[in-house]
Design a protein around this motif. Structure first.
Motif, PDB file in Angstrom:
ATOM      1  N   ASP A  57       0.987  -1.169   0.030  1.00  0.00           N
ATOM      2  CA  ASP A  57       0.108  -0.095   0.095  1.00  0.00           C
ATOM      3  C   ASP A  57       0.803   1.334   0.041  1.00  0.00           C
ATOM      4  OD1 ASP A  57      -1.502   2.089   1.197  1.00  0.00           O
ATOM      5  OD2 ASP A  57      -3.091   0.820   1.410  1.00  0.00           O
ATOM      6  N   ASP A  58       0.795   2.008  -1.224  1.00  0.00           N
ATOM      7  CA  ASP A  58       1.842   2.987  -1.261  1.00  0.00           C
ATOM      8  C   ASP A  58       1.666   4.036  -0.090  1.00  0.00           C
ATOM      9  OD1 ASP A  58       2.800   2.198  -3.633  1.00  0.00           O
ATOM     10  OD2 ASP A  58       1.602   3.306  -4.883  1.00  0.00           O
ATOM     11  N   GLU A  59       0.511   4.428   0.320  1.00  0.00           N
ATOM     12  CA  GLU A  59       0.312   5.540   1.550  1.00  0.00           C
ATOM     13  C   GLU A  59       0.996   4.989   2.654  1.00  0.00           C
ATOM     14  OE1 GLU A  59      -3.389   7.413   1.277  1.00  0.00           O
ATOM     15  OE2 GLU A  59      -3.226   7.881  -0.552  1.00  0.00           O
ATOM     16  N   LYS A  60       0.403   3.920   2.928  1.00  0.00           N
ATOM     17  CA  LYS A  60       0.808   3.189   4.601  1.00  0.00           C
ATOM     18  C   LYS A  60       2.501   2.977   4.472  1.00  0.00           C
ATOM     19  CE  LYS A  60      -3.396   0.904   5.873  1.00  0.00           C
ATOM     20  NZ  LYS A  60      -3.959  -0.490   6.261  1.00  0.00           N
ATOM     21  N   ARG A  61       2.881   2.517   3.208  1.00  0.00           N
ATOM     22  CA  ARG A  61       4.489   2.316   3.162  1.00  0.00           C
ATOM     23  C   ARG A  61       5.167   3.641   3.484  1.00  0.00           C
ATOM     24  NH1 ARG A  61       7.896  -0.771  -1.719  1.00  0.00           N
ATOM     25  NH2 ARG A  61       9.942  -0.765  -0.558  1.00  0.00           N
ATOM     26  N   GLN A  62       4.529   4.700   2.667  1.00  0.00           N
ATOM     27  CA  GLN A  62       5.376   6.054   3.096  1.00  0.00           C
ATOM     28  C   GLN A  62       5.394   6.325   4.548  1.00  0.00           C
ATOM     29  OE1 GLN A  62       2.982   8.451   0.590  1.00  0.00           O
ATOM     30  NE2 GLN A  62       3.626   7.338  -1.428  1.00  0.00           N
ATOM     31  N   MET A  63       4.056   6.294   4.897  1.00  0.00           N
ATOM     32  CA  MET A  63       3.757   6.279   6.665  1.00  0.00           C
ATOM     33  C   MET A  63       4.898   5.567   7.144  1.00  0.00           C
ATOM     34  SD  MET A  63      -0.266   6.526   7.377  1.00  0.00           S
ATOM     35  CE  MET A  63      -1.421   7.646   6.202  1.00  0.00           C
ATOM     36  N   TYR A  64       4.992   4.264   6.882  1.00  0.00           N
ATOM     37  CA  TYR A  64       5.790   3.442   7.640  1.00  0.00           C
ATOM     38  C   TYR A  64       7.434   3.749   7.673  1.00  0.00           C
ATOM     39  CZ  TYR A  64       8.043  -0.983   9.280  1.00  0.00           C
ATOM     40  OH  TYR A  64       8.717  -1.998   9.852  1.00  0.00           O
ATOM     41  N   ASP A  65       7.724   4.095   6.344  1.00  0.00           N
ATOM     42  CA  ASP A  65       8.942   4.587   6.475  1.00  0.00           C
ATOM     43  C   ASP A  65       9.301   5.941   6.979  1.00  0.00           C
ATOM     44  OD1 ASP A  65       9.602   2.607   4.778  1.00  0.00           O
ATOM     45  OD2 ASP A  65       9.215   3.534   2.711  1.00  0.00           O
ATOM     46  N   GLN A  66       8.525   6.841   6.972  1.00  0.00           N
ATOM     47  CA  GLN A  66       8.545   8.041   7.709  1.00  0.00           C
ATOM     48  C   GLN A  66       8.492   7.987   9.166  1.00  0.00           C
ATOM     49  OE1 GLN A  66       9.457  11.082   6.300  1.00  0.00           O
ATOM     50  NE2 GLN A  66       9.162  12.296   7.922  1.00  0.00           N
ATOM     51  N   MET A  67       7.733   6.838   9.877  1.00  0.00           N
ATOM     52  CA  MET A  67       7.428   7.022  11.197  1.00  0.00           C
ATOM     53  C   MET A  67       8.358   6.074  11.824  1.00  0.00           C
ATOM     54  SD  MET A  67       3.332   7.043  10.927  1.00  0.00           S
ATOM     55  CE  MET A  67       3.115   7.115  12.791  1.00  0.00           C
ATOM     56  N   GLY A  68       8.903   5.104  11.197  1.00  0.00           N
ATOM     57  CA  GLY A  68       9.685   3.973  11.674  1.00  0.00           C
ATOM     58  C   GLY A  68       8.491   3.056  12.276  1.00  0.00           C
ATOM     59  N   HIS A  69       9.028   1.663  12.341  1.00  0.00           N
ATOM     60  CA  HIS A  69       8.262   0.477  12.882  1.00  0.00           C
ATOM     61  C   HIS A  69       7.513   0.744  14.115  1.00  0.00           C
ATOM     62  CE1 HIS A  69       6.985  -3.771  12.734  1.00  0.00           C
ATOM     63  NE2 HIS A  69       7.415  -3.701  14.146  1.00  0.00           N
ATOM     64  N   GLU A  70       8.023   0.846  15.226  1.00  0.00           N
ATOM     65  CA  GLU A  70       7.412   0.913  16.488  1.00  0.00           C
ATOM     66  C   GLU A  70       6.344   2.127  16.557  1.00  0.00           C
ATOM     67  OE1 GLU A  70       7.903  -1.106  18.734  1.00  0.00           O
ATOM     68  OE2 GLU A  70       9.464  -2.273  17.645  1.00  0.00           O
ATOM     69  N   ARG A  71       6.904   3.388  15.806  1.00  0.00           N
ATOM     70  CA  ARG A  71       5.766   4.274  16.088  1.00  0.00           C
ATOM     71  C   ARG A  71       4.517   4.018  14.972  1.00  0.00           C
ATOM     72  NH1 ARG A  71       8.319  10.352  15.835  1.00  0.00           N
ATOM     73  NH2 ARG A  71       8.742  10.597  18.233  1.00  0.00           N
ATOM     74  N   PHE A  72       4.839   3.342  13.979  1.00  0.00           N
ATOM     75  CA  PHE A  72       3.700   3.207  13.220  1.00  0.00           C
ATOM     76  C   PHE A  72       2.962   2.060  13.642  1.00  0.00           C
ATOM     77  CE2 PHE A  72       1.744   0.382   9.658  1.00  0.00           C
ATOM     78  CZ  PHE A  72       1.239   1.141   8.921  1.00  0.00           C
ATOM     79  N   VAL A  73       3.229   0.962  14.302  1.00  0.00           N
ATOM     80  CA  VAL A  73       2.553   0.079  14.820  1.00  0.00           C
ATOM     81  C   VAL A  73       1.638   0.668  15.796  1.00  0.00           C
ATOM     82  CG1 VAL A  73       2.664  -2.039  16.336  1.00  0.00           C
ATOM     83  CG2 VAL A  73       4.290  -1.904  14.528  1.00  0.00           C
ATOM     84  N   ALA A  75       0.616   3.655  16.143  1.00  0.00           N
ATOM     85  CA  ALA A  75      -0.308   4.524  15.572  1.00  0.00           C
ATOM     86  C   ALA A  75      -1.354   3.850  14.777  1.00  0.00           C
ATOM     87  CB  ALA A  75       0.502   5.417  14.673  1.00  0.00           C
ATOM     88  N   GLU A  76      -0.783   2.665  14.398  1.00  0.00           N
ATOM     89  CA  GLU A  76      -2.198   1.778  13.651  1.00  0.00           C
ATOM     90  C   GLU A  76      -3.006   1.346  14.776  1.00  0.00           C
ATOM     91  OE1 GLU A  76      -1.831  -1.397  10.152  1.00  0.00           O
ATOM     92  OE2 GLU A  76      -0.737  -2.003  11.957  1.00  0.00           O
ATOM     93  N   LYS A  77      -2.350   0.961  16.058  1.00  0.00           N
ATOM     94  CA  LYS A  77      -3.446   0.565  17.167  1.00  0.00           C
ATOM     95  C   LYS A  77      -4.572   1.475  17.367  1.00  0.00           C
ATOM     96  CE  LYS A  77      -0.036  -2.231  19.639  1.00  0.00           C
ATOM     97  NZ  LYS A  77       0.758  -2.432  20.794  1.00  0.00           N
ATOM     98  N   ARG A  78      -4.168   2.814  17.196  1.00  0.00           N
ATOM     99  CA  ARG A  78      -5.081   3.860  17.213  1.00  0.00           C
ATOM    100  C   ARG A  78      -5.983   4.229  16.174  1.00  0.00           C
ATOM    101  NH1 ARG A  78      -0.731   4.795  20.720  1.00  0.00           N
ATOM    102  NH2 ARG A  78      -1.385   5.374  22.931  1.00  0.00           N
ATOM    103  N   GLY A  79      -5.740   3.557  15.030  1.00  0.00           N
ATOM    104  CA  GLY A  79      -6.581   4.064  13.931  1.00  0.00           C
ATOM    105  C   GLY A  79      -5.879   5.004  12.933  1.00  0.00           C
ATOM    106  N   ALA A  80      -4.433   5.433  13.240  1.00  0.00           N
ATOM    107  CA  ALA A  80      -4.029   6.850  12.630  1.00  0.00           C
ATOM    108  C   ALA A  80      -3.425   6.362  11.201  1.00  0.00           C
ATOM    109  CB  ALA A  80      -3.100   7.114  13.576  1.00  0.00           C
ATOM    110  N   THR A  81      -3.411   4.957  10.728  1.00  0.00           N
ATOM    111  CA  THR A  81      -2.805   4.757   9.718  1.00  0.00           C
ATOM    112  C   THR A  81      -3.837   4.447   8.526  1.00  0.00           C
ATOM    113  OG1 THR A  81      -2.586   2.453  10.223  1.00  0.00           O
ATOM    114  CG2 THR A  81      -0.628   4.123  10.750  1.00  0.00           C
ATOM    115  N   ASP A  82      -5.038   4.613   8.886  1.00  0.00           N
ATOM    116  CA  ASP A  82      -6.295   4.345   7.978  1.00  0.00           C
ATOM    117  C   ASP A  82      -5.880   5.458   6.893  1.00  0.00           C
ATOM    118  OD1 ASP A  82      -8.445   4.401   6.484  1.00  0.00           O
ATOM    119  OD2 ASP A  82     -10.045   4.756   8.260  1.00  0.00           O
ATOM    120  N   THR A  83      -5.558   5.156   5.539  1.00  0.00           N
ATOM    121  CA  THR A  83      -5.608   5.880   4.376  1.00  0.00           C
ATOM    122  C   THR A  83      -6.529   6.796   3.954  1.00  0.00           C
ATOM    123  OG1 THR A  83      -5.832   4.115   2.908  1.00  0.00           O
ATOM    124  CG2 THR A  83      -3.566   4.665   3.521  1.00  0.00           C
TER     125      THR A  83
END
Length: 386
Positions: A57-73, A75-83
């Motif tokens: 997923d292009d948008e999620k991959r950009q978020m992941y690369d920018q935020m790093g693994h721990e922060r992305f995980v 944020a995802e728990k809180r629904g913040a990675t919903d594209t």
């Protein structure tokens, strides 16, 4: 600390879609609970499955690369990675010269601000890699077939040459920021539906520097960056498909606090061709043939992207029949061989007949037992018979 998604799949950070899919299939077959005896196979299988979903997923991959693994995980728990929340997609990208942040950095900053505080601003935490940038490059089908080097001109942010990204002259007077006591960050506690959340924000007074300077750089007005035009050479590989992305390392936005530049992501758009239609690695085309060629058979010349080739048309060929020319399609990207070309023949009905041709066709029709009224349009009836 859990394993990041790239390591889980065993791919590099610039892996393309095909590499990620291939790695996932291999890992999924290795860790599937039905076939693996490893005690943690199910957990590993879930991890590689999640890695594939995010990295494809292009948008999620950009978020992941920018935020790093721990922060992305987190944020995802809180629904913040919903594209669908408006992370920005292509970031208002125009043609070859259009430029937007990686996935629209407005949405990314919103996520950082909401859950981690000031993620897009300057920080004293150390060197940070610059943001990835995106643009598009249009090429012809012939370019995608052969591979080509294209010149691309973009306007992008670059480190200010006068202050070297500091935002202030080297001899400017400095004092400790009183708002954050030189920490560059301020911590607040707020009540949320999830409970009490401690949030660390970048200090708005010193923008995370911890220091306030007596003057700002006159060139960049304190931003540390300026926008300049850059001309780059893009190597487009043979076989690339419409919509695939090339990564140009360190050609993105400048890093902060001495960090490296981000990357430039170039989305390739392949123009439609007036004769060939692409279907994966295969090509499709139409070839006109005459009535007599269809009846008696013939060898016809068919244009391909490699040049003209000969194709045998057997006797009795019907209009609409399709023939395959092996290995005359597109090169397979990062694999050996080519796709095929599928040629659909169309019988062309002549519009003007001389007397001899007309008599011959009338005799042909009568020999077949057809009752033809020439006055009412013999050729229309002939066309209907095919």
């Amino acid at each position: 600390m859990s394993e990041d998604f790239y390591s889980a799949l065993g791919v590099s950070r610039d892996a393309d879609e095909d590499e990620i899919k291939q790695a996932y299939r291999k890992k999924a077959a290795e860790y599937h609970p039905d076939v693996s005896d490893e005690p943690d196979a199910e957990e590993k299988f879930k991890t590689v499955k999640k890695a594939k979903e995010v990295l494809l997923d292009d948008e999620k991959r950009q978020m992941y690369d920018q935020m790093g693994h721990e922060r992305f995980v987190e944020a995802e728990k809180r629904g913040a990675t919903d594209t669908d929340r408006g992370a920005g997609g292509m970031g208002g990208m125009g043609g070859a010269g259009g430029m937007g942040g990686a996935g629209g950095m407005g949405g990314m900053n919103d996520i950082f601000e909401q859950f981690f505080g000031g993620g897009g601003s300057r920080s004293r935490s150390g060197p940070q890699q610059g943001s990835d940038l995106k643009t598009r490059l249009r090429v012809d089908l012939e370019d995608a077939h052969e591979g080509v080097t294209k010149q691309l001109t973009i306007t992008r942010p670059e480190r200010c040459p006068n202050c070297d990204g500091a935002g202030h002259p080297p001899d400017a007077d400095a004092r400790t920021c009183s708002a954050c006591n030189g920490q560059g960050q301020r911590t607040t506690v707020r009540q949320t539906p999830l409970g009490r959340v401690q949030q660390t924000e970048t200090c708005p007074e010193c923008e995370g520097e911890g220091t306030i300077y007596s003057e700002t750089c006159s060139t960049c007005r304190g931003d540390g960056q300026v926008r300049n035009e850059a001309t780059l050479q893009v190597e487009v590989p043979a076989g690339i498909r419409d919509g695939q992305t090339l990564r140009m390392e360190r050609e993105g936005a400048p890093g902060e606090n001495g960090g490296p530049n981000g990357d430039l992501l170039v989305e390739i758009r392949v123009r439609d061709h007036d004769r060939f239609e692409r279907d994966g690695d295969d090509l499709r085309t139409r070839q006109p043939i005459s009535f007599t060629q269809a009846v008696f058979g013939d060898t016809v010349e068919v244009p391909t992207l490699d040049g003209t080739v000969e194709m045998d048309v057997p006797a009795g060929t019907q209009s609409g029949e399709t023939f395959r020319l092996r290995n005359k399609g597109m090169p397979r990207l990062q694999r050996r061989g080519h796709g095929d070309m599928y040629v659909q023949v169309r019988i062309v009905t002549p519009e003007d007949l001389n007397e001899e041709q007309r008599e011959a066709l009338e005799a042909f029709a009568e020999a077949g037992g057809e009752d033809i009224d020439v006055e009412q349009g013999f050729f229309e009836k002939l066309k209907q018979s095919f």
